[in-house]
Scaffold this motif. Structure first.
Motif, PDB file in Angstrom:
ATOM      1  N   THR A   1       0.845  -1.192   0.000  1.00 24.66           N
ATOM      2  CA  THR A   1       0.000   0.000   0.000  1.00 24.66           C
ATOM      3  C   THR A   1       0.884   1.248   0.000  1.00 24.66           C
ATOM      4  N   PRO A   2       0.700   2.170  -0.950  1.00 27.00           N
ATOM      5  CA  PRO A   2       1.513   3.389  -0.964  1.00 27.00           C
ATOM      6  C   PRO A   2       1.371   4.160   0.350  1.00 27.00           C
ATOM      7  N   SER A   3       2.488   4.647   0.856  1.00 27.69           N
ATOM      8  CA  SER A   3       2.480   5.415   2.108  1.00 27.69           C
ATOM      9  C   SER A   3       3.713   6.305   2.165  1.00 27.69           C
ATOM     10  N   TYR A   4       3.811   7.068   3.227  1.00 30.02           N
ATOM     11  CA  TYR A   4       4.969   7.924   3.458  1.00 30.02           C
ATOM     12  C   TYR A   4       5.916   7.186   4.396  1.00 30.02           C
ATOM     13  N   THR A   5       7.201   7.202   4.060  1.00 26.41           N
ATOM     14  CA  THR A   5       8.156   6.454   4.877  1.00 26.41           C
ATOM     15  C   THR A   5       8.940   7.351   5.822  1.00 26.41           C
ATOM     16  N   ASP A   6       9.365   8.485   5.369  1.00 29.13           N
ATOM     17  CA  ASP A   6      10.134   9.390   6.226  1.00 29.13           C
ATOM     18  C   ASP A   6       9.189  10.400   6.845  1.00 29.13           C
ATOM     19  N   ARG A   7       9.304  10.540   8.145  1.00 28.31           N
ATOM     20  CA  ARG A   7       8.369  11.398   8.881  1.00 28.31           C
ATOM     21  C   ARG A   7       9.121  12.490   9.622  1.00 28.31           C
ATOM     22  N   ILE A   8       8.464  13.597   9.752  1.00 25.99           N
ATOM     23  CA  ILE A   8       8.931  14.639  10.660  1.00 25.99           C
ATOM     24  C   ILE A   8       7.800  14.844  11.656  1.00 25.99           C
ATOM     25  N   VAL A   9       8.076  14.506  12.881  1.00 28.58           N
ATOM     26  CA  VAL A   9       7.115  14.703  13.964  1.00 28.58           C
ATOM     27  C   VAL A   9       7.813  15.504  15.051  1.00 28.58           C
ATOM     28  N   TRP A  10       7.047  16.262  15.785  1.00 28.09           N
ATOM     29  CA  TRP A  10       7.649  17.051  16.852  1.00 28.09           C
ATOM     30  C   TRP A  10       6.724  17.112  18.053  1.00 28.09           C
ATOM     31  N   TYR A  11       7.343  17.399  19.168  1.00 26.99           N
ATOM     32  CA  TYR A  11       6.621  17.512  20.433  1.00 26.99           C
ATOM     33  C   TYR A  11       6.958  18.858  21.036  1.00 26.99           C
ATOM     34  N   SER A  12       5.986  19.482  21.598  1.00 23.38           N
ATOM     35  CA  SER A  12       6.186  20.778  22.228  1.00 23.38           C
ATOM     36  C   SER A  12       5.588  20.759  23.624  1.00 23.38           C
ATOM     37  N   ALA A  13       6.196  21.510  24.489  1.00 20.87           N
ATOM     38  CA  ALA A  13       5.667  21.632  25.845  1.00 20.87           C
ATOM     39  C   ALA A  13       4.267  22.248  25.779  1.00 20.87           C
ATOM     40  N   PRO A  14       3.396  21.854  26.715  1.00 21.31           N
ATOM     41  CA  PRO A  14       2.049  22.435  26.733  1.00 21.31           C
ATOM     42  C   PRO A  14       2.108  23.966  26.711  1.00 21.31           C
ATOM     43  N   GLY A  15       1.261  24.541  25.911  1.00 19.15           N
ATOM     44  CA  GLY A  15       1.210  25.993  25.803  1.00 19.15           C
ATOM     45  C   GLY A  15       2.199  26.566  24.805  1.00 19.15           C
ATOM     46  N   ARG A  16       3.092  25.760  24.279  1.00 15.95           N
ATOM     47  CA  ARG A  16       4.100  26.235  23.327  1.00 15.95           C
ATOM     48  C   ARG A  16       3.890  25.672  21.925  1.00 15.95           C
ATOM     49  N   LYS A  17       2.883  24.833  21.770  1.00 12.71           N
ATOM     50  CA  LYS A  17       2.654  24.142  20.506  1.00 12.71           C
ATOM     51  C   LYS A  17       2.502  25.112  19.326  1.00 12.71           C
ATOM     52  N   LYS A  18       1.868  26.230  19.559  1.00 14.36           N
ATOM     53  CA  LYS A  18       1.650  27.186  18.470  1.00 14.36           C
ATOM     54  C   LYS A  18       2.945  27.863  18.005  1.00 14.36           C
ATOM     55  N   HIS A  19       4.034  27.694  18.754  1.00 14.35           N
ATOM     56  CA  HIS A  19       5.305  28.318  18.404  1.00 14.35           C
ATOM     57  C   HIS A  19       6.182  27.445  17.509  1.00 14.35           C
ATOM     58  N   ILE A  20       5.714  26.232  17.227  1.00 14.39           N
ATOM     59  CA  ILE A  20       6.477  25.329  16.367  1.00 14.39           C
ATOM     60  C   ILE A  20       5.618  24.980  15.157  1.00 14.39           C
ATOM     61  N   SER A  21       6.223  25.083  13.972  1.00  7.61           N
ATOM     62  CA  SER A  21       5.477  24.720  12.767  1.00  7.61           C
ATOM     63  C   SER A  21       6.446  24.174  11.722  1.00  7.61           C
ATOM     64  N   GLN A  22       5.903  23.421  10.835  1.00  6.81           N
ATOM     65  CA  GLN A  22       6.675  22.872   9.716  1.00  6.81           C
ATOM     66  C   GLN A  22       6.822  23.962   8.671  1.00  6.81           C
ATOM     67  N   LEU A  23       8.049  24.247   8.274  1.00  4.77           N
ATOM     68  CA  LEU A  23       8.270  25.256   7.251  1.00  4.77           C
ATOM     69  C   LEU A  23       8.255  24.652   5.851  1.00  4.77           C
ATOM     70  N   HIS A  24       8.810  23.445   5.735  1.00  2.00           N
ATOM     71  CA  HIS A  24       8.883  22.833   4.411  1.00  2.00           C
ATOM     72  C   HIS A  24       9.070  21.325   4.558  1.00  2.00           C
ATOM     73  N   LEU A  25       8.445  20.566   3.694  1.00  2.00           N
ATOM     74  CA  LEU A  25       8.619  19.124   3.620  1.00  2.00           C
ATOM     75  C   LEU A  25       8.368  18.738   2.178  1.00  2.00           C
ATOM     76  N   SER A  26       9.329  18.053   1.584  1.00  2.00           N
ATOM     77  CA  SER A  26       9.152  17.651   0.199  1.00  2.00           C
ATOM     78  C   SER A  26       9.834  16.317  -0.056  1.00  2.00           C
ATOM     79  N   SER A  27       9.540  15.771  -1.205  1.00  2.00           N
ATOM     80  CA  SER A  27      10.115  14.518  -1.647  1.00  2.00           C
ATOM     81  C   SER A  27      11.308  14.804  -2.547  1.00  2.00           C
ATOM     82  N   VAL A  28      12.227  13.874  -2.600  1.00  2.00           N
ATOM     83  CA  VAL A  28      13.331  13.953  -3.534  1.00  2.00           C
ATOM     84  C   VAL A  28      13.152  12.775  -4.494  1.00  2.00           C
ATOM     85  N   PRO A  29      12.378  12.970  -5.560  1.00  2.00           N
ATOM     86  CA  PRO A  29      12.042  11.856  -6.463  1.00  2.00           C
ATOM     87  C   PRO A  29      13.254  11.084  -6.993  1.00  2.00           C
TER      88      PRO A  29
END
Length: 129
Positions: free
Chosen positions: A98-126
């Motif tokens: 089944t097609p899926s994504y293999t490489d992941r970027i996941v992050w954890y933030s302290a409570p109340g700080r979640k809004k201060h972290i965001s993904q800027l870019h994620l792409s594939s290298v075909p």
């Protein structure tokens, strides 16, 4: 008579599966896999990347609190990277997986700080896929 022993044997008999039940289970699983493969393939053609995650094992495990609970995963806006046939000029998924994504970027933030972290870019290298 020993009611406990009889009861245990009856429970074991109910829990064991016959070869026919095992084959039916395997067919249902195979049918589900074919269905998922077809659905994901359709979503790839439509480029509806956000809907692909509905069929993603990691996404569902995380949503159920079974994997990396409270971590955040960013959005994908490209083709799934698994399982692609090699030496091909276009993206062709291996039909047995089944097609899926293999490489992941996941992050954890302290409570109340979640809004201060965001993904800027994620792409594939075909070329590397």
């Amino acid at each position: 008579g020993n009611q406990t022993g009889v009861s245990t044997l009856q429970e074991e008999a109910c829990q064991s599966t016959s070869p026919i039940q095992q084959r039916e289970s395997e067919h249902k699983k195979a049918d589900a896999t074919v269905y998922e493969w077809n659905m994901i393939s359709r979503l790839v053609v439509e480029q509806t990347w956000d809907k692909i995650k509905i069929y993603d094992q990691f996404y569902n495990e995380q949503k159920e609190g079974k994997a990396l609970y409270s971590f955040t995963e960013g959005a994908y806006n490209f083709l799934p990277t698994f399982k692609v046939e090699r030496d091909n000029t276009s993206t062709v998924f291996v039909a047995k997986r089944t097609p899926s994504y293999t490489d992941r970027i996941v992050w954890y933030s302290a409570p109340g700080r979640k809004k201060h972290i965001s993904q800027l870019h994620l792409s594939s290298v075909p070329e590397a896929v």
